[in-house]
Design a protein around this motif. Structure first.
Motif, short mmCIF file in Angstrom:
data_model
loop_
_atom_site.label_atom_id
_atom_site.label_comp_id
_atom_site.label_asym_id
_atom_site.label_seq_id
_atom_site.Cartn_x
_atom_site.Cartn_y
_atom_site.Cartn_z
N PRO A 452 32.08 47.76 -44.02
CA PRO A 452 33.30 47.34 -43.02
C PRO A 452 33.01 46.91 -41.63
O PRO A 452 32.16 47.68 -41.03
CB PRO A 452 33.90 48.82 -43.01
N VAL A 453 33.31 45.75 -41.30
CA VAL A 453 33.20 45.31 -39.88
C VAL A 453 34.53 44.76 -39.37
O VAL A 453 35.12 44.15 -39.82
CB VAL A 453 32.06 44.10 -39.97
N SER A 454 34.69 45.25 -38.20
CA SER A 454 35.86 44.97 -37.34
C SER A 454 35.53 44.22 -35.99
O SER A 454 34.79 44.53 -35.42
CB SER A 454 36.83 45.94 -36.86
N ALA A 455 36.00 42.91 -35.80
CA ALA A 455 35.87 42.13 -34.44
C ALA A 455 36.82 41.90 -33.61
O ALA A 455 37.82 42.02 -34.10
CB ALA A 455 34.90 40.77 -35.07
N CYS A 456 36.48 42.11 -32.43
CA CYS A 456 37.63 42.02 -31.23
C CYS A 456 36.99 40.96 -30.32
O CYS A 456 35.88 40.90 -29.87
CB CYS A 456 38.13 43.32 -30.90
N HIS A 457 38.09 40.61 -29.44
CA HIS A 457 37.85 39.73 -28.42
C HIS A 457 38.88 39.98 -27.34
O HIS A 457 40.25 39.69 -27.76
CB HIS A 457 37.80 38.30 -28.49
N SER A 458 38.64 40.15 -26.20
CA SER A 458 39.71 40.05 -25.13
C SER A 458 39.48 39.34 -23.80
O SER A 458 38.28 39.20 -23.63
CB SER A 458 40.04 41.75 -24.79
N ASP A 459 40.18 38.54 -23.26
CA ASP A 459 40.12 37.98 -22.18
C ASP A 459 41.09 37.96 -21.29
O ASP A 459 42.47 38.41 -21.26
CB ASP A 459 39.98 36.46 -22.35
N SER A 460 40.64 37.54 -19.94
CA SER A 460 41.59 37.76 -18.74
C SER A 460 41.20 36.64 -17.72
O SER A 460 40.06 36.03 -18.05
CB SER A 460 41.68 39.07 -18.21
N ARG A 461 41.90 36.50 -16.62
CA ARG A 461 41.43 36.07 -15.49
C ARG A 461 40.21 36.34 -14.90
O ARG A 461 39.38 35.66 -14.19
CB ARG A 461 42.68 35.79 -14.39
N ASN A 462 40.07 37.62 -14.91
CA ASN A 462 38.84 38.43 -14.41
C ASN A 462 37.75 38.87 -15.26
O ASN A 462 36.78 39.29 -14.59
CB ASN A 462 39.58 39.56 -13.83
N PHE A 463 38.03 38.90 -16.49
CA PHE A 463 36.68 39.02 -17.39
C PHE A 463 37.02 38.60 -18.95
O PHE A 463 38.16 38.14 -19.30
CB PHE A 463 36.71 40.83 -17.58
N SER A 464 35.83 38.81 -19.61
CA SER A 464 35.88 38.47 -21.13
C SER A 464 35.38 39.73 -21.52
O SER A 464 34.10 40.17 -21.16
CB SER A 464 35.31 37.37 -21.48
#
Length: 707
Positions: A452-464
């Motif tokens: 089992p593998v879960s991938a995620c990504h979050s982005d913003s003006r200030n970070f990734s």
């Protein structure tokens, strides 16, 4: 994973004590003390290892010689029976477990030991007095004007305390020892011996040596007085309970008989507390956190217990703005229904899986909370404002402090969550979280089923921020360890920084009985791979039953030469401080918990909002979004456990059928929003989710039927 350490062990009347050497045991300087009668014992013949789970700690013991291994196993079995019989006969003695009380010495012997301890303290105090005089001389030497001061004659410094140990006394520091994740209770911190000059102090260097000697002597006095106190307390308790037995002669008690894990019918009711303290014979593969080749007892459905220990790699380009600024007029403050009372016997489910990976063991829905692993990943973003602050901080050392604090804050939501587990996502399941109030957006996808593998990504003006989640877990009988693998990534666009760090080991205690609680321990290393100005190491301190280090963290930010620039400390579930007390500055403090959180799965306010689904948002989501999942969002969250269990089994059957179709056609599942980077074995975003969401929109796309 720092290897094995040789220790001196003594097994006496069902109590296993160990120290660095035999002489330390005689002085009462123990590294650990284990009641084998109340421990779950796992034996691995091929590796010649013995694992003892005491709820508070897991002890891993290794014997090199085969004949000694067999002898230790035999003795441990005999002592377990003896100890369990002793507790069954005198139940109050179960609470007498004390490193110094197991042998129940006579009163005269105790008084003799205490007298020796006090004589030793008297000697230490005399030497301490001489050191104080030397320090006063040194202070006058360097505080008085040179023209008005006559140099005193050199005095011989006392060396009795040093020569008494043949110059081999290890240097004592005021910092807690670093504890590693695999086996913190067997680790030790040694430092090189420093010879002390016998001459009188005539330089600042001598002053620092005097301070070190002073601290060491003070520590010796403290340890000796502690040993004397423990001996007296043990003797007091022994006499008290001897009197109790004489005043209250009891009836007959049944003896405990060693039983196999196939049958417990012969165990008397008076010792029913030992139902989870049996002995297990493990294969050598299980000692390496591998799934057993024998899957006859394992469900085909992946539903592992992962309690928010996530790791791993992933990455994508940073978006310059947060799209689809959907705002909610008001976020909900509570769940529709409190958590139901579970009547499931976890022991019946897990008893055949001692020492094995649980990633293939299906769990009933009554053990779940109405969130899944993809949403648990999003919970790590609750304190994203720390990354916003880091991206506005010019000083690279202070930026590292904020990044490290963000990494620590990811564990805060787990404090009240040891009582249940998240749902495991099915292959292809997704989750999005668009938070304009926090200026970030988040997407996650289940990209692999076995493993089992879960991938995620979050982005913003200030970070990734990105990672993929892979872990190994092992059930030890009374507790379960969760070992994360891989790396977490954060980039800060203002400075071109790219930070990487590892996750630490987590352990769920009291799996089968009592109040469950979660612990995180090990060392987290944070580095900026785009610059070598500084690095950071954070230690999650392993709790010890005789100290108050529960949930404590301590860390340092060092420059390229290893010099400490900043230090941080605190508790991972409460707050993090920078500097030294009492003038330390609070960098982060956890948000207050909602009212009656214990009735609602221990969710934070942020977690309560993760499953929220209002009318404007519904048509914008992918049909694979976890908020459309009936067993989790529409049934368990409403308190309907029977309906949730039925739907959970139906959804898992659909997953098996889809997998069989792929296998029959010699095809492999292709994730929709993430891609595999073979060069570093990670899953990273393919940067298509938010574009597809806007145009053409998910309602015009074909998706597999997941539920």
């Amino acid at each position: 994973m720092k290897g094995w350490h040789k220790r001196y062990f003594v097994l006496e009347k069902g109590i296993l004590k160990y120290a660095k050497r035999g002489t330390d045991l005689k002085k009462g300087k123990l590294h650990g003390c284990i009641d084998v009668g109340l421990s779950v014992m796992s034996i691995k013949k091929k590796a010649m290892c013995i694992d003892l789970d005491t709820e508070d700690n897991i002890y891993h013991l290794k014997v090199k010689a085969p004949e000694l291994f067999e002898e230790w196993v035999t003795k441990l079995r005999h002592h377990r029976v003896f100890r369990q019989n002793e507790i069954a006969t005198y139940p109050h003695e179960r609470h007498l477990f004390n490193p110094h009380a197991s042998s129940s010495p006579s009163l005269n012997e105790t008084l003799r030991k205490v007298s020796c301890y006090l004589e030793e303290c008297e000697s230490y105090l005399l030497e301490l007095n001489l050191l104080l005089k030397s320090m006063e001389v040194l202070h006058r030497t360097y505080s008085a004007p040179a023209s008005n001061y006559d140099m005193p004659k050199k005095e011989k410094r006392p060396r009795r305390w040093r020569s008494k140990n043949n110059g081999k006394e290890t240097k004592t520091t005021l910092q807690s020892p670093r504890l590693h994740a695999s086996n913190p209770n067997l680790s030790t911190t040694d430092s090189n011996t420093q010879e002390v000059s016998p001459e009188s102090p005539d330089s600042p260097t001598d002053g620092s040596r005097l301070q070190e000697d002073f601290c060491m002597l003070a520590n010796n006095i403290h340890s000796t007085l502690k040993s004397a106190f423990s001996s007296l307390v043990a003797e007091r308790d022994r006499l008290r309970h001897t009197i109790d037995r004489q005043e209250c002669p009891g009836g007959s008690h049944s003896l405990v008989h060693q039983v196999s894990n196939e049958s417990k019918a012969s165990i008397p009711e008076s010792i029913s507390e030992f139902f989870d303290a049996q002995e297990y014979l493990l294969s050598s593969s299980s000692s390496e956190n591998e799934v057993s080749d024998d899957d006859s007892y394992i469900s085909d459905v992946s539903d592992s217990i992962s309690m928010d220990t996530y790791s791993n790699e992933g990455g994508s380009e940073r978006h310059n703005s947060v799209g689809s600024m959907l705002t909610l007029p008001r976020r909900r403050s509570t769940l529709p229904s409190p958590s139901p009372t579970s009547s499931v016997s976890l022991w019946n489910i897990l008893k055949n899986n001692i020492g094995k990976d649980l990633s293939k063991v299906a769990m009933p829905v009554q053990l779940n909370e109405p969130l899944n692993t993809l949403q648990r990943l999003c919970e790590e973003m609750e304190y994203s404002e720390l990354l916003d602050t880091a991206n506005r901080t010019q000083d690279p050392y202070q930026r590292m402090v904020y990044v490290a604090t963000f990494a620590i804050s990811a564990y805060a939501s787990t404090y009240h969550r040891a009582g249940s587990k998240p749902f495991n996502p099915v292959l292809g399941e997704t989750y999005e979280c668009d938070r304009p109030d926090k200026s970030f957006r988040f997407i996650a996808e289940q990209v692999s089923h076995h493993p089992p593998v879960s991938a995620c990504h979050s982005d913003s003006r200030n970070f990734s921020f990105w990672q993929d989640v892979r872990w190994k877990n092992k059930f030890w009988g009374k507790s379960m360890e969760i070992v994360p693998m891989g790396t977490t990534h954060v980039t800060l666009p203002a400075f071109g920084d790219h930070y990487e760090w590892n996750k630490v080991t987590s352990c769920i205690h009291n799996i089968l009985s009592g109040q469950r609680w979660i612990e995180h321990y090990g060392e987290m290393s944070i580095k900026n791979i785009n610059g070598d100005a500084c690095q950071c190491k954070v230690t999650f301190v392993k709790a010890r039953s005789w100290s108050s280090t529960v949930n404590e963290i301590e860390g340092v930010v060092t420059d390229s030469n290893g010099k400490v620039v900043h230090s941080i400390f605190g508790k991972w579930h409460e707050s993090v401080f920078q500097g030294d007390p009492p003038s330390a500055t609070c960098i982060w403090r956890a948000n207050p918990m909602p009212v009656d959180q214990d009735q609602f799965y221990g969710f934070t306010q942020f977690a309560v909002e993760l499953n929220e689904l209002d009318s404007p948002l519904r048509p914008l989501l992918s049909p694979t979004d976890t908020r459309f999942r009936p067993d989790q969002r529409w049934l368990l969250e409403e308190g309907n456990t029977e309906g949730a269990e039925e739907q959970k089994q139906r959804i898992e059957q659909l997953q098996r059928e889809r997998r069989k179709v792929l296998e029959d056609n010699n095809m492999a599942h292709q994730p929709r929003f993430f891609k595999y980077a073979s060069n570093n074995d990670t899953w990273v975003s393919n940067n298509t989710y938010w574009e597809l969401r806007r145009d053409p929109g998910f309602t015009k796309m074909d998706f597999p039927v997941l539920w």
